[in-house]
Design a protein around this motif. Structure first.
Motif, PDB file in Angstrom:
ATOM      1  N   THR A  40      -8.954  -7.056  -8.237  1.00  0.00           N
ATOM      2  CA  THR A  40     -10.046  -7.071  -7.271  1.00  0.00           C
ATOM      3  C   THR A  40     -10.007  -5.850  -6.363  1.00  0.00           C
ATOM      4  N   ARG A  41      -8.826  -5.384  -6.049  1.00  0.00           N
ATOM      5  CA  ARG A  41      -8.688  -4.195  -5.202  1.00  0.00           C
ATOM      6  C   ARG A  41      -8.902  -2.885  -5.960  1.00  0.00           C
ATOM      7  N   GLY A  42      -9.275  -2.998  -7.220  1.00  0.00           N
ATOM      8  CA  GLY A  42      -9.599  -1.804  -7.973  1.00  0.00           C
ATOM      9  C   GLY A  42      -8.409  -1.067  -8.536  1.00  0.00           C
ATOM     10  N   LEU A  43      -7.271  -1.775  -8.661  1.00  0.00           N
ATOM     11  CA  LEU A  43      -6.070  -1.091  -9.145  1.00  0.00           C
ATOM     12  C   LEU A  43      -6.150  -0.771 -10.628  1.00  0.00           C
ATOM     13  N   GLY A  44      -7.000  -1.475 -11.345  1.00  0.00           N
ATOM     14  CA  GLY A  44      -7.113  -1.213 -12.778  1.00  0.00           C
ATOM     15  C   GLY A  44      -8.324  -0.388 -13.146  1.00  0.00           C
ATOM     16  N   GLY A  45      -9.021   0.159 -12.147  1.00  0.00           N
ATOM     17  CA  GLY A  45     -10.227   0.924 -12.420  1.00  0.00           C
ATOM     18  C   GLY A  45      -9.937   2.311 -12.960  1.00  0.00           C
ATOM     19  N   GLU A  46     -10.963   2.917 -13.535  1.00  0.00           N
ATOM     20  CA  GLU A  46     -10.816   4.250 -14.105  1.00  0.00           C
ATOM     21  C   GLU A  46     -10.888   5.340 -13.035  1.00  0.00           C
ATOM     22  N   VAL A  47     -11.548   5.042 -11.933  1.00  0.00           N
ATOM     23  CA  VAL A  47     -11.671   6.022 -10.850  1.00  0.00           C
ATOM     24  C   VAL A  47     -10.345   6.116 -10.106  1.00  0.00           C
ATOM     25  N   LYS A  48      -9.967   7.327  -9.718  1.00  0.00           N
ATOM     26  CA  LYS A  48      -8.708   7.525  -9.000  1.00  0.00           C
ATOM     27  C   LYS A  48      -8.736   6.791  -7.672  1.00  0.00           C
ATOM     28  N   ARG A  49      -7.716   6.005  -7.420  1.00  0.00           N
ATOM     29  CA  ARG A  49      -7.651   5.180  -6.219  1.00  0.00           C
ATOM     30  C   ARG A  49      -7.250   6.026  -5.018  1.00  0.00           C
ATOM     31  N   THR A  50      -7.954   5.825  -3.903  1.00  0.00           N
ATOM     32  CA  THR A  50      -7.610   6.505  -2.666  1.00  0.00           C
ATOM     33  C   THR A  50      -6.761   5.588  -1.793  1.00  0.00           C
ATOM     34  N   MET A 107       3.794   9.998  -7.673  1.00  0.00           N
ATOM     35  CA  MET A 107       4.732  10.314  -8.749  1.00  0.00           C
ATOM     36  C   MET A 107       4.072  10.270 -10.122  1.00  0.00           C
ATOM     37  N   HIS A 108       2.757  10.005 -10.154  1.00  0.00           N
ATOM     38  CA  HIS A 108       1.965   9.997 -11.386  1.00  0.00           C
ATOM     39  C   HIS A 108       2.486   8.955 -12.387  1.00  0.00           C
ATOM     40  N   VAL A 109       2.862   7.799 -11.857  1.00  0.00           N
ATOM     41  CA  VAL A 109       3.296   6.693 -12.703  1.00  0.00           C
ATOM     42  C   VAL A 109       2.058   6.008 -13.273  1.00  0.00           C
ATOM     43  N   PRO A 110       2.042   5.630 -14.549  1.00  0.00           N
ATOM     44  CA  PRO A 110       0.869   4.948 -15.122  1.00  0.00           C
ATOM     45  C   PRO A 110       0.503   3.683 -14.355  1.00  0.00           C
ATOM     46  N   ASP A 111      -0.802   3.399 -14.300  1.00  0.00           N
ATOM     47  CA  ASP A 111      -1.279   2.257 -13.526  1.00  0.00           C
ATOM     48  C   ASP A 111      -0.722   0.936 -14.050  1.00  0.00           C
ATOM     49  N   GLY A 112      -0.510   0.841 -15.360  1.00  0.00           N
ATOM     50  CA  GLY A 112       0.019  -0.409 -15.907  1.00  0.00           C
ATOM     51  C   GLY A 112       1.377  -0.745 -15.327  1.00  0.00           C
ATOM     52  N   ILE A 113       2.250   0.252 -15.215  1.00  0.00           N
ATOM     53  CA  ILE A 113       3.573   0.040 -14.629  1.00  0.00           C
ATOM     54  C   ILE A 113       3.467  -0.220 -13.138  1.00  0.00           C
ATOM     55  N   THR A 114       2.595   0.528 -12.458  1.00  0.00           N
ATOM     56  CA  THR A 114       2.446   0.388 -11.010  1.00  0.00           C
ATOM     57  C   THR A 114       1.960  -0.997 -10.637  1.00  0.00           C
ATOM     58  N   ILE A 115       0.930  -1.476 -11.330  1.00  0.00           N
ATOM     59  CA  ILE A 115       0.379  -2.794 -11.021  1.00  0.00           C
ATOM     60  C   ILE A 115       1.407  -3.887 -11.309  1.00  0.00           C
ATOM     61  N   SER A 116       2.138  -3.753 -12.412  1.00  0.00           N
ATOM     62  CA  SER A 116       3.150  -4.757 -12.754  1.00  0.00           C
ATOM     63  C   SER A 116       4.229  -4.833 -11.686  1.00  0.00           C
ATOM     64  N   LEU A 117       4.709  -3.672 -11.239  1.00  0.00           N
ATOM     65  CA  LEU A 117       5.748  -3.650 -10.220  1.00  0.00           C
ATOM     66  C   LEU A 117       5.230  -4.168  -8.881  1.00  0.00           C
ATOM     67  N   ALA A 118       3.970  -3.849  -8.556  1.00  0.00           N
ATOM     68  CA  ALA A 118       3.393  -4.341  -7.303  1.00  0.00           C
ATOM     69  C   ALA A 118       3.282  -5.858  -7.310  1.00  0.00           C
ATOM     70  N   VAL A 119       2.899  -6.421  -8.454  1.00  0.00           N
ATOM     71  CA  VAL A 119       2.817  -7.884  -8.559  1.00  0.00           C
ATOM     72  C   VAL A 119       4.199  -8.509  -8.423  1.00  0.00           C
ATOM     73  N   ASP A 160       0.826  -1.210   0.000  1.00  0.00           N
ATOM     74  CA  ASP A 160       0.000   0.000   0.000  1.00  0.00           C
ATOM     75  C   ASP A 160       0.862   1.263   0.000  1.00  0.00           C
ATOM     76  N   GLU A 161       2.007   1.220   0.694  1.00  0.00           N
ATOM     77  CA  GLU A 161       2.926   2.364   0.668  1.00  0.00           C
ATOM     78  C   GLU A 161       3.516   2.551  -0.724  1.00  0.00           C
ATOM     79  N   PHE A 162       3.884   1.440  -1.356  1.00  0.00           N
ATOM     80  CA  PHE A 162       4.450   1.505  -2.697  1.00  0.00           C
ATOM     81  C   PHE A 162       3.434   2.061  -3.689  1.00  0.00           C
ATOM     82  N   MET A 163       2.194   1.596  -3.597  1.00  0.00           N
ATOM     83  CA  MET A 163       1.155   2.067  -4.512  1.00  0.00           C
ATOM     84  C   MET A 163       0.901   3.562  -4.314  1.00  0.00           C
ATOM     85  N   ALA A 164       0.874   4.002  -3.056  1.00  0.00           N
ATOM     86  CA  ALA A 164       0.653   5.426  -2.786  1.00  0.00           C
ATOM     87  C   ALA A 164       1.806   6.268  -3.333  1.00  0.00           C
ATOM     88  N   ALA A 165       3.026   5.767  -3.195  1.00  0.00           N
ATOM     89  CA  ALA A 165       4.184   6.503  -3.703  1.00  0.00           C
ATOM     90  C   ALA A 165       4.147   6.609  -5.225  1.00  0.00           C
TER      91      ALA A 165
END
Length: 234
Positions: A191-201, A120-132, A111-116
Motif C-alpha cells: 500500500t505504501r508503494g514499496l513494490g511499485g516501478e517508480v523510484k520511491r522517495t 545501497m541499491h538493494v533489490p526491492d524484493g529483499i528490502t520489502i522482505s527484511l522490512a516486514v 523509513d530509515e531502514f528503507m532509505a538505507a
C-alpha cells in the motif's frame, strides 16, 4: 548520551559480528576480541536507555562464558555436564549476533531502514522482505503480551495447574496471529508503494557521521585481526 547511528552502520555491525561468531575462537586473544565486539552493541543499548535489556544480555552472556570455560576446564564427566557444556557453548557462540540484531531492530525505524537499503541499491524484493521481518517480531511480541493478559484474566496459568491449557490457549491464537500479521504487514508495504516501478522517495536524509566512521573502522580492524590471527598467523 544518545548515539544516533546510520542504519548502514548497523547492518555492517550485524555482518561483522555474525562473521566473527561463525569463526570459532581458539585462543584467549580471539576470545577477548569476540567479547569486545559483543560489548559494543550492549553499550549501544545502554546509550539507547534500554538498561534492562542491556543488563539481561550482559548477565546471560557473561554467565554463559564463565560456565563454558568452567565446564571445559573441569575434569569431571557425565551426561549432564556434557549437555550443560553444549548449551552454554551455543549461547556464548551465537548470542553476540542475536544481541546485535536485537539492537538494530529496536533502534531502527522502518523509513530509515528503507532509505538505507535504497541508498545501497538493494533489490526491492529483499528490502520489502527484511522490512516486514523487522516489524514482524516486535508485533508478535505485543500480540503475545495481549494473549498472556487475556489468559491471566481467565485464570489459565502454570500456577493454576493448567499447563496443557496454557500451551493450547496461547500457542494456537499466536500461530493464527502470526499468519494474519504477516499478511497485514505485506499489504501495508504494498500500500505504501514499496513494490511499485517508480523510484520511491523518502523524507529521511541519511548521512554517515563521525561515530559511524569510527565504528566501521573499529569493526573492520577487528575482523582483519581476527582473520589474520586465526588463518594466517597460525
Amino acid at each position: 548520551m544518545e548515539i544516533k547511528l546510520d542504519p548502514r552502520t548497523k547492518i555492517y555491525m550485524i555482518f561483522v559480528v555474525s562473521a566473527i561468531v561463525l569463526m570459532s575462537a581458539t585462543t584467549p586473544f580471539l576470545w577477548g576480541l569476540r567479547i569486545l565486539t559483543t560489548m559494543v552493541p550492549i553499550a549501544l543499548l545502554i546509550a539507547e536507555k534500554r538498561y534492562a535489556s542491556a543488563l539481561r544480555f550482559f548477565a546471560l552472556y557473561i554467565s554463559a562464558l564463565i560456565l563454558t570455560f568452567y565446564f571445559l576446564s573441569s575434569e569431571s564427566t557425565g551426561l549432564i555436564r556434557a549437555l550443560l557444556t553444549g548449551y552454554c557453548g551455543i549461547i556464548a557462540q551465537f548470542l553476540p549476533a542475536f544481541i546485535t540484531a536485537w539492537y538494530v531492530i529496536h533502534s531502527t525505524k522502518i523509513d530509515e531502514f528503507m532509505a538505507a537499503m535504497q541508498k545501497m541499491h538493494v533489490p526491492d524484493g529483499i528490502t520489502i522482505s527484511l522490512a516486514v521481518v523487522m516489524r514482524f517480531f516486535p508485533t508478535i511480541k505485543e500480540e503475545y503480551g495481549s494473549i498472556r493478559d487475556a489468559m491471566k484474566m481467565r485464570g489459565i496459568s502454570l500456577a493454576g495447574g493448567n499447563a496443557a491449557k496454557m500451551v493450547e490457549y496461547r500457542m494456537i491464537p499466536l500461530l493464527f496471529s502470526c499468519v494474519n500479521i504477516g499478511d497485514e504487514l505485506s499489504a501495508a508495504a504494498i500500500t505504501r508503494g514499496l513494490g511499485g516501478e517508480v523510484k520511491r522517495t523518502s523524507v529521511v536524509e541519511l548521512k554517515l557521521h563521525v561515530f559511524d566512521w569510527i565504528l566501521i573502522l573499529l569493526f573492520s580492524i577487528a575482523t582483519v585481526i581476527f582473520v589474520l590471527n586465526k588463518y594466517i598467523l597460525l
